[in-house]
Design an enzyme around this catalytic site. Structure first.
Site, PDB file in Angstrom:
ATOM      1  N   VAL A 152       0.818  -1.211   0.000  1.00  0.00           N
ATOM      2  CA  VAL A 152       0.000   0.000   0.000  1.00  0.00           C
ATOM      3  C   VAL A 152       0.856   1.267   0.000  1.00  0.00           C
ATOM      4  O   VAL A 152       0.612   2.193  -0.774  1.00  0.00           O
ATOM      5  CB  VAL A 152      -0.969  -0.010   1.204  1.00  0.00           C
ATOM      6  CG1 VAL A 152      -1.617   1.343   1.420  1.00  0.00           C
ATOM      7  CG2 VAL A 152      -2.051  -1.054   0.968  1.00  0.00           C
ATOM      8  N   THR A 174      -5.335  -0.267   7.620  1.00  0.00           N
ATOM      9  CA  THR A 174      -6.657  -0.705   8.061  1.00  0.00           C
ATOM     10  C   THR A 174      -6.610  -0.925   9.570  1.00  0.00           C
ATOM     11  O   THR A 174      -5.865  -1.785  10.053  1.00  0.00           O
ATOM     12  CB  THR A 174      -7.041  -2.015   7.338  1.00  0.00           C
ATOM     13  OG1 THR A 174      -6.964  -1.780   5.933  1.00  0.00           O
ATOM     14  CG2 THR A 174      -8.430  -2.481   7.723  1.00  0.00           C
ATOM     15  N   GLU A 185      -4.457  -5.946  -4.621  1.00  0.00           N
ATOM     16  CA  GLU A 185      -3.149  -6.300  -5.162  1.00  0.00           C
ATOM     17  C   GLU A 185      -3.364  -6.850  -6.569  1.00  0.00           C
ATOM     18  O   GLU A 185      -4.386  -7.465  -6.862  1.00  0.00           O
ATOM     19  CB  GLU A 185      -2.465  -7.326  -4.260  1.00  0.00           C
ATOM     20  CG  GLU A 185      -1.993  -6.668  -2.975  1.00  0.00           C
ATOM     21  CD  GLU A 185      -1.363  -7.638  -1.992  1.00  0.00           C
ATOM     22  OE1 GLU A 185      -0.886  -8.700  -2.406  1.00  0.00           O
ATOM     23  OE2 GLU A 185      -1.347  -7.307  -0.795  1.00  0.00           O
ATOM     24  N   GLN A 209     -17.067 -15.583  -7.804  1.00  0.00           N
ATOM     25  CA  GLN A 209     -16.300 -16.666  -8.420  1.00  0.00           C
ATOM     26  C   GLN A 209     -16.021 -17.727  -7.359  1.00  0.00           C
ATOM     27  O   GLN A 209     -15.288 -17.488  -6.407  1.00  0.00           O
ATOM     28  CB  GLN A 209     -14.996 -16.073  -8.974  1.00  0.00           C
ATOM     29  CG  GLN A 209     -14.062 -17.079  -9.608  1.00  0.00           C
ATOM     30  CD  GLN A 209     -14.649 -17.714 -10.851  1.00  0.00           C
ATOM     31  OE1 GLN A 209     -15.037 -17.013 -11.776  1.00  0.00           O
ATOM     32  NE2 GLN A 209     -14.752 -19.028 -10.855  1.00  0.00           N
ATOM     33  N   CYS A 253      -5.513  -9.471   3.647  1.00  0.00           N
ATOM     34  CA  CYS A 253      -6.562  -8.602   4.187  1.00  0.00           C
ATOM     35  C   CYS A 253      -7.871  -9.275   4.568  1.00  0.00           C
ATOM     36  O   CYS A 253      -8.295  -9.163   5.710  1.00  0.00           O
ATOM     37  CB  CYS A 253      -6.788  -7.449   3.238  1.00  0.00           C
ATOM     38  SG  CYS A 253      -5.319  -6.389   3.252  1.00  0.00           S
ATOM     39  N   ARG A 301       0.779 -14.261   1.501  1.00  0.00           N
ATOM     40  CA  ARG A 301       0.204 -14.202   2.853  1.00  0.00           C
ATOM     41  C   ARG A 301      -1.192 -14.834   2.836  1.00  0.00           C
ATOM     42  O   ARG A 301      -2.026 -14.490   2.012  1.00  0.00           O
ATOM     43  CB  ARG A 301       0.150 -12.742   3.331  1.00  0.00           C
ATOM     44  CG  ARG A 301       1.535 -12.174   3.626  1.00  0.00           C
ATOM     45  CD  ARG A 301       1.490 -10.736   4.057  1.00  0.00           C
ATOM     46  NE  ARG A 301       1.272  -9.813   2.964  1.00  0.00           N
ATOM     47  CZ  ARG A 301       1.250  -8.479   3.096  1.00  0.00           C
ATOM     48  NH1 ARG A 301       1.431  -7.923   4.272  1.00  0.00           N
ATOM     49  NH2 ARG A 301       1.037  -7.705   2.046  1.00  0.00           N
TER      50      ARG A 301
END
Ligand code: NAD
Ligand code: UGA
Length: 429
Positions: A11, A119, A153, A251, A260, A327
């Site tokens: 970010v 965040t 991302e 999806q 996140c 991650r």
């Protein structure tokens, strides 16, 4: 405007580059000296499409430094973009944010607009304000603004340059910051939502929680579709055309991962529990997601009852295409579980690397072709363009077995079957 962006991660780097592109003078600082050294030498430590070029094109307005407090002192606008990972109990680890606030407290010698882009749970920006006043900083000398980020991302630059909205959370008595933030984003065409500090924090969590809910919802539908021989893609299309539902984030697949959704849904659950609210939907969303890897392992075991010694190739390591971020990647979880089942696990990803704890348990190949050579089964875990567009005839001819597990429902099942391959998906009759 002179802006100091604190944190040179996914970010921070994108924000710094986009703000420089908008014409501002930006210094992006980080305590990670190795990361800063790379950036100072023209190397970008993460893979994000277009980021390297944007940084290079703006080199006259964009600097990198590990002298964090010096640059905080110089800049009238400081933006906090450090990580906010999960603690073991699901709450947000605010250590990095608060350590930045300490650095800001040390460095305030002139008025500052302090913008939180990380965040953070509801109440945190108010706590930042209190931390500064408790440290003796005169409230006349700063304002705290909550300005959460909504980029994804893989399309971070596009998302930041074309936001759906800009959310600005302000304290009631703050008469200065709204204009400063508007001027900073001048050039971006998006509605600005002005709200309280905690209002902005909640908008961010509610957005991620809602998107995660859509994914778990469609994953549950896919399992029901399986039992009734219904194609879940038809269902996604059929419901997505209803403007009240919308076509995005429907999806079905291996579940949501990344840095996140998992941490933010969990954190919001903890914020709710802390105030005596039982967040039943958030709990269910996470439970569905936690089962997704096993859904596909069970399907694989049905198609191939004895996995022992079989060469299983997992295509994709990143949590989604167009990023090197692993991650909370469901692909990594899948590779780990397969390696624990005594099979011979091979993998390939165009940009991401196996985490070190898996490097002895699975083998990462340099090319997709090498990875699938003589494989008994190929599992598509991340729907990179290179993976979903790989020539299936070639795949068929170099594999030993014939099972394709498509955990992202990204292949045409009929074409796969016509080639004599066995197709395994979810909600794909
Ligand atoms: P990241 O882990 O990629 O980067 C964080 C950086 O902050 C690291 O380079 C770290 O060294 C640096 N840092 C830590 N403490 C510091 C300090 N005291 N001073 C200077 N630098 C320090 O994190 P990220 O993915 O960029 O996420 C940052 C924040 O943005 C998080 O709160 C995340 O939830 C939020 N967010 C992330 C995304 C995303 O797609 N990654 C999107 C929207 C919001
Ligand atoms: C997500 C949000 O989309 C951003 O708006 C937000 O800013 C960001 O989190 C954040 O707060 O960090 P990101 O995690 O980069 O962005 O990626 P997404 O495209 O949202 O995908 C998240 C996960 O959901 C991936 O594992 C992806 O494969 C999965 N997904 C996504 C699905 O399984 N199905 C879908 O329909 C969409």
């Amino acid at each position: 405007m002179d802006i100091c962006v604190i944190g040179a991660g996914y970010v921070g780097l994108t924000t710094a580059a986009v703000l420089a592109q908008l014409g501002h003078h930006v210094t992006c600082v980080d305590i990670n000296e190795e990361r800063i050294h790379k950036l100072q030498n023209g190397k970008v430590p993460i893979y994000e499409p277009g980021l390297k070029e944007l940084i290079l094109n703006n080199h006259d307005r964009l600097r990198f430094s590990s002298e964090v407090t010096d640059h905080i002192r110089e800049a009238p606008i400081v933006m906090i973009a450090v990580g906010t990972p999960s603690l073991p109990d699901g709450k947000t680890n605010l250590t990095y944010v608060y350590s930045v606030v300490d650095m800001i407290a040390e460095s305030i010698t002139s008025y500052k607009t302090i913008i939180t882009k990380s965040t953070v749970p509801p109440g945190t920006n108010e706590a930042i304000y209190n931390q500064l006043t408790k440290k003796g900083i005169n409230p006349e000398h700063f304002n705290v603004v909550s300005n959460p980020e909504f980029l994804r991302e893989g399309s971070a630059i596009y998302d930041m340059e074309n936001p759906d909205r800009i959310v600005v959370g302000l304290r009631k008595d703050d008469k200065k910051s709204a204009k400063i933030v508007k001027d900073m984003y001048q050039g971006l065409d998006a509605p600005i939502i002005e709200t309280s500090l905690s209002g902005a924090e909640m908008i961010k969590y509610a957005s991620n929680a809602f998107l995660a809910t859509k994914i778990s919802f469609i994953n549950e539908m896919a399992k029901i579709c399986d039992q009734y021989n219904v194609n879940v893609d038809d269902v996604s299309k059929g419901i997505g055309l209803d403007a009240r539902i919308g076509p995005h984030f429907l999806q079905a697949g291996l579940g949501y991962g990344g840095s996140c959704f998992p941490k933010d849904v969990w954190s919001l659950e903890q914020s709710a529990l802390e105030k005596g609210v039982d967040p039943k939907i958030l709990k269910a969303v996470q439970q569905v997601n936690a089962d997704q890897v096993d859904v596909y392992i069970n399907k694989l075991q049905k198609a191939m009852p004895n996995l022992k010694g079989k060469k299983i190739t997992v295509l994709g390591i990143a949590f989604k295409p167009n990023t090197d971020d692993i991650r909370c990647s469901p692909a990594v979880e899948l590779i780990q579980k397969l390696s624990e089942s005594d099979c011979d696990v091979h993998t390939y990803d165009p940009k991401a690397h196996l985490p070190s704890f898996l490097q002895g348990q699975a083998f990462q190949h340099a090319t997709l072709k090498q990875a699938i050579m003589n494989a008994d089964c190929v599992i598509i875990a991340t729907d990179w363009k290179e993976i979903k567009e790989f020539d299936l005839k070639t795949m068929r001819s170099i594999m030993k077995g014939n099972i394709i597990v498509d955990t992202r429902n990204c292949l045409d099942s009929e074409v796969v079957r016509e080639l004599g391959l066995q197709y395994v998906g979810v909600g794909r009759p």
